[in-house]
Design an enzyme around this catalytic site. Sequence first.
Site, short mmCIF file in Angstrom:
data_model
loop_
_atom_site.label_atom_id
_atom_site.label_comp_id
_atom_site.label_asym_id
_atom_site.label_seq_id
_atom_site.Cartn_x
_atom_site.Cartn_y
_atom_site.Cartn_z
N CYS A 148 0.84 -1.20 0.00
CA CYS A 148 0.00 0.00 0.00
C CYS A 148 0.88 1.25 0.00
O CYS A 148 1.95 1.26 0.60
CB CYS A 148 -0.90 -0.02 1.24
N GLY A 149 0.41 2.30 -0.64
CA GLY A 149 1.12 3.57 -0.61
C GLY A 149 1.25 4.15 0.78
O GLY A 149 2.09 5.00 1.04
#
Length: 161
Positions: free
Chosen positions: A35-36
């Site tokens: 995930c960012g």
Amino acid sequence: MSIYDYEATLENGETYSLKKYENHPLVIVNTATKCGLAPQFKELEKIYQEYHKKGLIVLGFPSNQFHQEVSDSKEAAQSCRTTYGVSFPMHQIHDVNGEKALPLFKYLTSQKPGKFTNAIKWNFTKFLVDEKGQVVERFAPTTVPQKMIPKIEKLLEKQQS
């Protein structure tokens, strides 16, 4: 009812009762290594290191419901350790929404619904739980972990008085 009525399974397959953490404030977070927002792992680890001696426990629960996690729980935990230095407990990959959601997350979201829905909107939704197992706050995925510190300190002060 409290979180102590639930069980969790660590990435190695060991299942335990959350009653193990009775009398400890908790931060429970759904995670994803791809995930960012994954850099939050470092921030969560920093909080864990700073407040663990005072009783705070951070628990990571990987989920692939948003298609940003590896498919193996041990690999996810190892990635957290090697990439972000995570030392807090990591658990098996589970759903956090819907019919197959981990019962703990069904409970957490029922106790502290989101702004528009009970559902977890994205990775890194964080729940702050007091020493009695009651959910006291829900933080959005984009809320940086440092913003939780005043609430964490308040819980720790309350616990020590």
